[in-house]
Each structure stands twice: as C-alpha cells, then as structure tokens.
Design a protein around this motif. Structure first.
Motif, PDB file in Angstrom:
ATOM      1  N   VAL A 158      -9.880   3.638  25.867  1.00  0.00           N
ATOM      2  CA  VAL A 158      -8.790   3.174  24.993  1.00  0.00           C
ATOM      3  C   VAL A 158      -9.354   2.663  23.669  1.00  0.00           C
ATOM      4  O   VAL A 158      -8.764   2.871  22.605  1.00  0.00           O
ATOM      5  N   THR A 159     -10.533   2.018  23.730  1.00  0.00           N
ATOM      6  CA  THR A 159     -11.126   1.498  22.486  1.00  0.00           C
ATOM      7  C   THR A 159     -11.355   2.635  21.495  1.00  0.00           C
ATOM      8  O   THR A 159     -11.118   2.480  20.297  1.00  0.00           O
ATOM      9  N   GLU A 160     -11.757   3.786  22.018  1.00  0.00           N
ATOM     10  CA  GLU A 160     -12.008   4.934  21.139  1.00  0.00           C
ATOM     11  C   GLU A 160     -10.712   5.404  20.482  1.00  0.00           C
ATOM     12  O   GLU A 160     -10.648   5.652  19.284  1.00  0.00           O
ATOM     13  N   LEU A 161      -9.666   5.488  21.296  1.00  0.00           N
ATOM     14  CA  LEU A 161      -8.351   5.898  20.788  1.00  0.00           C
ATOM     15  C   LEU A 161      -7.890   4.984  19.656  1.00  0.00           C
ATOM     16  O   LEU A 161      -7.411   5.430  18.613  1.00  0.00           O
ATOM     17  N   ILE A 162      -8.023   3.672  19.926  1.00  0.00           N
ATOM     18  CA  ILE A 162      -7.539   2.713  18.936  1.00  0.00           C
ATOM     19  C   ILE A 162      -8.402   2.756  17.685  1.00  0.00           C
ATOM     20  O   ILE A 162      -7.906   2.719  16.564  1.00  0.00           O
ATOM     21  N   ALA A 163      -9.721   2.902  17.882  1.00  0.00           N
ATOM     22  CA  ALA A 163     -10.624   2.941  16.733  1.00  0.00           C
ATOM     23  C   ALA A 163     -10.268   4.105  15.811  1.00  0.00           C
ATOM     24  O   ALA A 163     -10.310   3.976  14.582  1.00  0.00           O
ATOM     25  N   GLN A 164      -9.866   5.235  16.420  1.00  0.00           N
ATOM     26  CA  GLN A 164      -9.483   6.392  15.612  1.00  0.00           C
ATOM     27  C   GLN A 164      -8.248   6.111  14.765  1.00  0.00           C
ATOM     28  O   GLN A 164      -8.102   6.594  13.653  1.00  0.00           O
ATOM     29  N   ARG A 165      -7.341   5.306  15.349  1.00  0.00           N
ATOM     30  CA  ARG A 165      -6.021   5.165  14.723  1.00  0.00           C
ATOM     31  C   ARG A 165      -5.834   3.894  13.905  1.00  0.00           C
ATOM     32  O   ARG A 165      -4.848   3.746  13.204  1.00  0.00           O
ATOM     33  N   ILE A 166      -6.769   2.956  14.039  1.00  0.00           N
ATOM     34  CA  ILE A 166      -6.469   1.635  13.495  1.00  0.00           C
ATOM     35  C   ILE A 166      -6.489   1.594  11.958  1.00  0.00           C
ATOM     36  O   ILE A 166      -5.741   0.852  11.339  1.00  0.00           O
ATOM     37  N   GLY A 167      -7.331   2.419  11.346  1.00  0.00           N
ATOM     38  CA  GLY A 167      -7.482   2.395   9.893  1.00  0.00           C
ATOM     39  C   GLY A 167      -6.169   2.462   9.125  1.00  0.00           C
ATOM     40  O   GLY A 167      -5.813   1.527   8.402  1.00  0.00           O
ATOM     41  N   PRO A 168      -5.421   3.548   9.299  1.00  0.00           N
ATOM     42  CA  PRO A 168      -4.159   3.677   8.549  1.00  0.00           C
ATOM     43  C   PRO A 168      -3.183   2.514   8.814  1.00  0.00           C
ATOM     44  O   PRO A 168      -2.495   2.060   7.895  1.00  0.00           O
ATOM     45  N   THR A 169      -3.157   2.031  10.073  1.00  0.00           N
ATOM     46  CA  THR A 169      -2.221   0.957  10.393  1.00  0.00           C
ATOM     47  C   THR A 169      -2.631  -0.353   9.717  1.00  0.00           C
ATOM     48  O   THR A 169      -1.792  -1.089   9.215  1.00  0.00           O
ATOM     49  N   LEU A 170      -3.949  -0.599   9.698  1.00  0.00           N
ATOM     50  CA  LEU A 170      -4.426  -1.806   9.020  1.00  0.00           C
ATOM     51  C   LEU A 170      -4.042  -1.769   7.544  1.00  0.00           C
ATOM     52  O   LEU A 170      -3.520  -2.738   7.001  1.00  0.00           O
ATOM     53  N   GLN A 171      -4.296  -0.616   6.916  1.00  0.00           N
ATOM     54  CA  GLN A 171      -3.923  -0.453   5.507  1.00  0.00           C
ATOM     55  C   GLN A 171      -2.442  -0.739   5.305  1.00  0.00           C
ATOM     56  O   GLN A 171      -2.041  -1.510   4.426  1.00  0.00           O
ATOM     57  N   LEU A 172      -1.652  -0.082   6.165  1.00  0.00           N
ATOM     58  CA  LEU A 172      -0.195  -0.205   6.037  1.00  0.00           C
ATOM     59  C   LEU A 172       0.244  -1.655   6.218  1.00  0.00           C
ATOM     60  O   LEU A 172       0.973  -2.208   5.391  1.00  0.00           O
ATOM     61  N   SER A 173      -0.229  -2.312   7.286  1.00  0.00           N
ATOM     62  CA  SER A 173       0.210  -3.671   7.587  1.00  0.00           C
ATOM     63  C   SER A 173      -0.247  -4.648   6.511  1.00  0.00           C
ATOM     64  O   SER A 173       0.513  -5.495   6.055  1.00  0.00           O
ATOM     65  N   ALA A 174      -1.501  -4.519   6.102  1.00  0.00           N
ATOM     66  CA  ALA A 174      -2.024  -5.449   5.106  1.00  0.00           C
ATOM     67  C   ALA A 174      -1.266  -5.293   3.791  1.00  0.00           C
ATOM     68  O   ALA A 174      -0.819  -6.280   3.184  1.00  0.00           O
ATOM     69  N   ALA A 175      -1.096  -4.042   3.363  1.00  0.00           N
ATOM     70  CA  ALA A 175      -0.378  -3.806   2.109  1.00  0.00           C
ATOM     71  C   ALA A 175       1.044  -4.334   2.215  1.00  0.00           C
ATOM     72  O   ALA A 175       1.559  -5.003   1.306  1.00  0.00           O
ATOM     73  N   ALA A 176       1.704  -4.064   3.352  1.00  0.00           N
ATOM     74  CA  ALA A 176       3.090  -4.500   3.518  1.00  0.00           C
ATOM     75  C   ALA A 176       3.170  -6.020   3.535  1.00  0.00           C
ATOM     76  O   ALA A 176       4.092  -6.606   2.956  1.00  0.00           O
ATOM     77  N   ALA A 177       2.193  -6.682   4.177  1.00  0.00           N
ATOM     78  CA  ALA A 177       2.217  -8.147   4.228  1.00  0.00           C
ATOM     79  C   ALA A 177       2.080  -8.730   2.834  1.00  0.00           C
ATOM     80  O   ALA A 177       2.822  -9.648   2.448  1.00  0.00           O
ATOM     81  N   VAL A 178       1.146  -8.167   2.056  1.00  0.00           N
ATOM     82  CA  VAL A 178       0.943  -8.691   0.696  1.00  0.00           C
ATOM     83  C   VAL A 178       2.193  -8.469  -0.157  1.00  0.00           C
ATOM     84  O   VAL A 178       2.691  -9.385  -0.828  1.00  0.00           O
ATOM     85  N   VAL A 179       2.718  -7.237  -0.105  1.00  0.00           N
ATOM     86  CA  VAL A 179       3.912  -6.938  -0.913  1.00  0.00           C
ATOM     87  C   VAL A 179       5.089  -7.824  -0.497  1.00  0.00           C
ATOM     88  O   VAL A 179       5.802  -8.373  -1.343  1.00  0.00           O
ATOM     89  N   SER A 180       5.263  -8.007   0.811  1.00  0.00           N
ATOM     90  CA  SER A 180       6.379  -8.829   1.289  1.00  0.00           C
ATOM     91  C   SER A 180       6.245 -10.261   0.800  1.00  0.00           C
ATOM     92  O   SER A 180       7.221 -10.889   0.374  1.00  0.00           O
TER      93      SER A 180
END
Lengths: 318, 537
Positions: free
Chosen positions: A93-115
C-alpha cells in the motif's frame, strides 16, 4: 510550556490511534470476503481450489487469525511504516500511495493557501466597506459559495473554462494549468466556510470597546481594521483551520474523480468500490494524520498569537 | 477661549426606521482649561453627547440637528478625515470600562506609542515618549509595564494606560466617560485625583461624564445636569449643591451619602446600643488556600445576626468573593467552621447541602449576566420552585406574581425578556428570584455597583423594605462604604484575606481603627459639600 506541548502531542497521538482503530473496526465488520476479492483479482474461480489451498492462502495473508490478532499485526506494521498489501493490486500500500501522493499534496496545499487568502480577504472587505448594499452582498457571498455542491462547481468550470473558452485542460494532472480548476473548486467551499466564521468574528470584534479607543486615538479606519481588529478576529477563527485543511483533503476525492487526476483521492474512491480494505484503511489514516497534525500546529501556535494564554508561554507574569 | 461649543444639538438612534432622540436641543460649552462635568442617569444622553462631539456614534447613531464645534471645527456631519485630525491631537477620550478598553493582543506600550506616532514622531522615540506618558499617568515602573499585555495589569493600571493614551496625542481636551465606575472606590479616587492634577498642570480642558453628582461636584468647575436628553440645570458645584432648582438635581444630591448630610457620612442604622440577635450565619477561623499555595482567606471569622445586614467590605483581591463562595458551600474551606442556622456545613456533600440551599440565596453583581436572556421574567423567577419541585403550574404562577409585587414590578412583566428591562428592573427580577424559595438569608454580591446612583438608592430601599417585611438577613458584599452606610447594621472590613476591622457600622464610621478603613471612608465622594473650615477629610 514543555508540559503543554507534550500534552498536546500525546492527545494528537491518541486521536490518531482512535481514528485508526475505529476505521479498522468498521472496515473489518463489512460483509466482504477478502479471499474472494483476491481470487477475483487473480482471475481464479474460488470453486477450483481445495480447502487446503484456501487455508494456505488465508494463512499467507494472516486472514486465519482472530480479528484481534489481525488488528495487532496491522497496528505494529503501521508503526514500522508497513501499511500492508493491496488485496486487488497485490503491491504494498505504501508504494501505491507514494505513486499517487504528489498530485494530491500539490492540490491540497494550493487549495488550502488559496482558501485561506480568499476567505480572509472576503471577510476583511465584507466588514470594512461601509456602503450597505456592497457590505450585504459580500456578507451573503460565503453562504452562496458554501451551498453549491462541489461536483456542480467542477462541472460548471469544465463546461465554461475548458470547453467554451479553452483556457484550462479539463482532465489530467499535467502542469500547473491543470491545477487551476481543481483548486478553485475546492477553494469555493473551503474559503466560504472560513469567511463565514471570520465575518462573524470580525463583527464581534468591531463591537469591542477597544476599537473605539483605537479610533479615538485618531487612527484611520483601515489602520484600526488591520492593526486592531484583524488579529483579534482571526484568533477564534483559527480553530477551524483544521476543518479547512480537512475539507481540502476530503474534497480531493470528488475533485480528482471529476477532473480525472491521478491522486490519493481517486485511489480512495477506487479502493472503496473494490472493497480493498488495506488501501482504504491507509488513506483514511493518512487523512486523519493530516487533520490531527494541522490541529496540533494550531494548538501550538495559539499561545504565541494570543498573549492571554500567557501562563503557558511565560509563567507567573502577573 | 471656548474650546467646545455645542448648540441646539439633537442626536438619537435609528430603530425601526425612526430616530429615537437621545439628546434634545443641547447647548454646552467648555472653555480652555475648564473642567466640566456632565451628570445624569443612564439614558440621559451624556455618552451620546460625547460620542456625537467626536463623531464616534455607533452605526445607528444620528445627529439630526444643531452644531458641535471643537476648536472652531464643525464636527456634526463632518467627514471622517476632518474628525481624524481632531481625534487624539485635539480631543482625547478615556473610555468607560478599563477592563475592555485596551486591545488584548497588543502590548500596552505599543498601544500608547501608536497614538504618539500619529503626531509624526518616528517609531523609536515614540516608544520612549509612550513610556514617559505611562509614567505621567502614575504607573510605577513604567518601562517594564509598557512591555506587558492588558490582561497582566489590574483594572486601575489599565485605566492609567487609557489615560496615557489620551495624553499621548497632546490634546487640548480630554473626555472622560465614567472613567472609573468599574473600579474599586479607593482606586477611583486615586485615579480621578491624579487625572485632575494632570489636566490642571497642563492646562487641558476636561469633560467628565458621570452618574454620580458627588464625583462631579468634587472635581468640576461647572456641572451640567442632563435628564432625558435635555439640560435641566447648570452652574458651579457650590451653587448647585446649595440651591438646586430642579427636583431631579435634589434626587441626585439625596442619593449621594456625603452630599445628603453636608459632607458627613451618616450610617442609616445605629445598633451600637442594641442587643445583637442570634446568628444565622457564622464563619469561624475560615481558611482557604488554593492549589498553588495562594491563601485567599487567612482565618476569617464573621457573624450575620438574624434579621440584620452584615456588610463584608474590601477591594478586589481582598477575598470577599471567596468568603461568599465558601459561605454558600460552593467552594470547600481548607479549614474552619461554617454554621448556617446552627448546622455545620463545612465538609457537607453536595447532596446533604442541597436542602440547606433553600435557606440561602444569592444575588449577583451583574444583573445583565445573571438572567438567562432566553427566559421570560416569569420563567426566571419560578425556576427555583421548579428545581425544588414546589407547587403546581398555577401555584407557581401565582407565587411569581406575588414576588413581582414584592419587588415593585407590575405583573405584566412576567412575560418580558431581560433585554426589555433596564438594569434596575433586572436586579429587581434577580431579587424576586432569590426570594422565591422564602430563604432566611440572602447573600448580595455587589448588588448595586453596576447601577446608577439613583437606581442604587431605589434598590437599597427595596432591600430594606423586604428585610423589614420578611425578616430577612443579608450578607452584603461591597467595595463601596457609601453603599454600606445606607443598608448595613454591622460590617467586617477585609484586607488580604484577613478581617482588619469589625463592628457596628456606626462605630466604624465614627472611629475607624485601621488606616485601610479610613482610606475607604475618605474615598466616598462629596467632599466639596463640606462647609468651609469643617474639612475633616
């Protein structure tokens, strides 16, 4: 001070543990058979296996043990950074998440700052302007923003800005331009929630007698608003920062699905549909960790921003 | 030279699209260097006048007619920019409540420096000047205090910070809006004396707003009495005190103990020669130490005789409130005995204490905070009855009417909400609620200190009547000896958790034994009423 920090950290760990345990309990009480899922993923008919073969496979994944033993096994694994193996994809599961986490981190961080910026700015302006119609309009805006469902906002943005104007791509996570519409979608909700709380807090603060003191000094309205009202109004609103970040994380499920972004949100959605219990458990734990961490940071920052919680910062200043 | 000139000012507040007048046709002048006092009860338009003068009326406030000039500049209907040039540099304001008048998240030095900087002083020297103003305002160790936050300062020090802020703009006029009513009397006196000295030395005009004619008369060159938004009387204090023309002014004089008796405080009850009745409440050698080692009560003994009023006097931090809480059984005593009507209550469990609670009731200081805003008057009054399961609905309703009648409120008030009542009416409701269970003893925690002098007097009279009719005993907690003189038979003076003086009020006033008591008596305003040559204080 160290006692305060230690206490808060212990509390955060306890909350995290409780969230993990609760999720584990709910997921393992679901009427699904992990064996069947695995066999289906491997393309094997369950009937074609002998009882011995089934037992051997169960033993391999630890499914023959009691719920308690399995829970203990997963929990100790978690502490060692092992989130188990996906039942359907047969990769850690760690491998799966590691593959996918990048875009979500970008999205969440950007959205948090903008909000944060948009919500604060909206609340600031809504309480600053004195021309009543504008004031009323700005004050009502957050309620409107908070009441649109996210999928609707997303579809509207795609329809208008991708299909009609062609400004931003409708799908995927290639480059910064693909981030714009997902971020806007999340921020509409998150900034509205923040602005609603902040407007109320501003109104309350501006009624305080020390605002009159500040104005009587001869300060301009903008100086009073910025130097005296803003910080005091922001303090009570800080408690919902955790909620705001939580919204940006949970929103990623909807938003990544609508915009077909390869992120953890979509991984969660896929795993729920496939009843891939270890992945769902990992994603929920991850989200809980983010939520708890943000709240912990807010708790630790609070005494620094509000001197009235002074006994924590410098004891016995009286 | 005239600094302030108000002519025919009409001001009010918009409610339901009409302007309800608060000030009507007011003429008022303040000359350079003059001290003028604006006197009247709440709702008389004093604060509205001050706020209208510097353009700080709340959002629904309106000036509907007339003119108000400061230093020749018209402020009625003036632009924010014009007003800003006046605020701070020409007019300084000392607001009403020091506890909430300072920004809680800014160091006090910075809050003063901000006002200095508006005069164009650069940041660093502004801060040094701010410390200087703090020192001028009478704050000891000003440099260290300047680095503190408001919550780290006492009410008196906060008030001095507000004075420093007002001074920081080097104004020609300072408006002091009830500058000390939230403080202990001794602190009030010290601060008002200090402020009076400052403005006289620096030639600053002062407009003092107060509900207490005695405070005004002690300090002003000229007194202006307002009633229902109109000026009813004006003149120098001596003339007003000796020959008041209006019945309203006479009421204000009667409400100030020292003014009423030509400079002397004459206690209402003299029990020096009377036999002391058996005690209803008896505290013996009570100690209370809080976790952390702070000793709030250090061997306090006091007795409330049945049917009398015993006053517990002291300033903030003296332990009055702790004593009250311990006597009510809300807070366990560390040591000592508390006997209520002969029963030892120290160490009783909550359950064993509960039946005894019917005998003792409490009335709080703040009538705005102790009534549930969502409860009607009737619900508030009958709540103790419901809580003890007494009577049926109809019986309780009848009892509520009876109680309202006892506190002189019409039965129609049963359905009103606290927001619809004045401060005095709310305190009457709180008293009615305390009476509901027919207690023997009522503990009154500063019951009138949040009220205007005239309303204070009415409430004190009501309490005295109730005591006579129902045979009640009171434990009356106050920081104000003027009030104590009006209601109490006996008194204990508390200082730092110890009783420094006790006895009949009449003997304490005629021959105070401790310096602290003398200071408390001295703090009662109205010294100007003393005929020349007879100045004892």
């Amino acid at each position: 001070m160290t006692r305060y920090v230690a206490g808060r950290v212990a509390q955060a760990v306890a909350v995290l543990w409780a969230a993990y345990t609760l999720t584990f309990a709910i997921l393992y009480l679901l009427p699904s058979d992990p064996m069947e899922l695995q066999l289906a993923a491997a393309g094997i008919q369950p009937d074609s296996l002998t009882a011995e073969q089934v037992a051997a496979m169960k033993a391999q994944f630890g499914l023959d043990r009691s719920i308690g033993a399995q829970y203990w096994h997963h929990l100790t694994g978690l502490l060692h950074g092992d989130l188990g193996t996906s039942l359907t994809q047969r990769v850690p599961v760690t491998e799966l998440i590691a593959q996918r986490i990048g875009p979500t981190l970008q999205l969440s961080a950007a959205a948090a700052v903008v909000s944060l910026v948009a919500g604060s700015a909206l609340a600031y302006l809504a309480t600053f302007f004195r021309w009543n119609p504008l004031r009323v309009a700005l004050t009502r805006l957050p309620a409107v923003g908070a009441s649109f469902p996210q999928f609707f906002v997303a579809l509207f943005l795609i329809q208008f800005f991708s299909f009609q104007l062609g400004w931003f791509p409708a799908l995927g996570n290639e480059g910064p331009s693909s981030l714009v519409m997902p971020v806007v979608t999340i921020s509409v909700l998150a900034s509205s929630v923040l602005a609603q709380v902040l407007v109320k807090s501003f109104d309350e603060t501006l009624r305080q007698p020390y605002i009159v003191t500040a104005r009587a000094k001869g300060l301009s309205r903008s100086a009073v608003h910025l130097k005296h009202a803003f910080r005091n109004a922001a303090l009570p609103a800080m408690t919902i920062l955790g909620v705001i970040v939580g919204v940006t994380v949970t929103s990623s499920i909807v938003v990544e699905t609508v915009f077909t972004r390869e992120g953890v949100g979509r991984l969660a959605q896929e795993s729920v549909l496939a009843q891939d219990v270890p992945v769902v458990l990992a994603v929920v734990t991850l989200a809980a960790t983010v939520f708890v961490t943000v709240n912990l940071i807010v708790d630790l920052l609070y005494p620094l921003l509000d001197p009235r919680i002074s006994h924590l910062v410098h004891k016995g200043a009286m | 030279m005239t600094l302030v000139e108000i002519k025919g000012l009409d001001a009010g507040y918009v409610r339901h699209r009409t302007v309800r007048p608060a000030v009507i046709g007011l003429d008022l002048t303040v000359a350079q260097g003059e001290v003028v006092a604006l006197v009247g009860e709440s709702g008389s338009g004093k604060t509205t006048t001050a706020n209208a003068l510097i353009g700080l009326l709340p959002a629904n406030g309106r000036i509907t007619a007339g003119s108000a000039r400061i230093d020749g500049v018209e402020t009625a209907g003036a632009k924010e920019r014009t007003l800003r040039r006046l605020r701070g540099s020409v007019v300084g304001l000392i607001p009403q409540d020091p506890m909430v008048g300072l920004n809680p998240t800014k160091r006090v030095g910075e809050q003063i420096a901000e006002a200095v900087r508006l005069r164009g002083i650069p940041k660093r020297s502004a801060y040094a000047e701010a410390v200087g103003f703090l020192d001028q305002a009478g704050v000891p160790d000003a440099a260290a205090r300047a680095r503190q936050y408001p919550h780290e300062l006492s009410g008196g020090l906060r008030q001095r910070v507000l004075i420093a802020i007002a001074l920081a703009g080097r104004p020609k006029l300072i408006i002091a809006d009830e500058p000390t009513s939230a403080l202990d009397v001794t602190v009030q006196k010290r601060i008002l004396d200090h402020l009076g000295g400052l403005v006289r030395d620096q030639g600053i005009s002062l407009l003092v707003i107060t509900h207490d004619l005695a405070v005004a008369a002690d300090r002003a060159d000229r007194v202006v009495v307002l009633q229902h938004g109109r000026k009813v009387e004006e003149g120098d204090p001596a003339t007003i005190l000796s020959t008041p023309r209006q019945p309203y002014t006479r009421q204000l004089i009667a409400a100030a103990p020292r003014l009423a008796h030509a400079g002397h405080v004459v206690p209402r009850h003299d029990v020096r020669d009377k036999a002391v009745p058996a005690p209803i409440l008896e505290l013996t050698d009570v100690r209370k130490t809080f976790p952390g080692g702070f000793t709030a009560l250090d061997g306090v003994s006091l007795t409330v005789p049945r049917g009398w009023t015993h006053a517990l006097v002291g300033e903030s931090g003296s332990g009055k409130t702790t004593a009250l809480r311990v006597a009510l059984g809300l807070e366990p005593a560390t040591a000592g005995s508390i006997r209520l009507d002969g029963t030892e209550i120290a160490g009783l469990s909550w359950g064993r204490m509960r039946p005894l609670r019917r005998k003792v009731q409490l009335v709080h200081q703040d009538p705005f905070a102790t009534l549930d805003p969502k409860f009607t008057v009737g619900q508030s009054i009958t709540e103790p009855l419901v809580s003890f399961g007494l009577g049926d609905r109809r019986g309780r309703q009848a009892r509520a009417k009876e109680l309202l009648d006892q506190v002189a409120l019409p039965a129609a008030y049963l359905d009103r909400l606290p927001a619809e009542l004045s401060g005095g009416q709310r305190q009457r409701v709180a008293i009615a609620r305390a009476l509901a269970l027919r207690p023997d003893l009522i503990m009154l925690d500063e019951p009138v200190s949040a009220l205007d002098v005239l309303v204070q007097e009415q409430i004190l009279r009501l309490l005295a009547e109730l005591q006579r009719e129902l045979g009640l005993s009171y434990l009356f907690v106050s920081h104000d000896l003027a009030v104590v003189a009006e209601i109490s038979h006996t008194v204990s003076v508390l200082s730092r958790g110890q009783v420094v003086e006790e006895g009949p009020v009449a003997s304490v006033f005629t021959a105070p034994a401790s310096a602290y008591t003398r200071e408390l008596i001295d703090a009662i305003p109205g010294r100007r009423a003393v005929p020349a040559g007879d100045a004892g204080a």
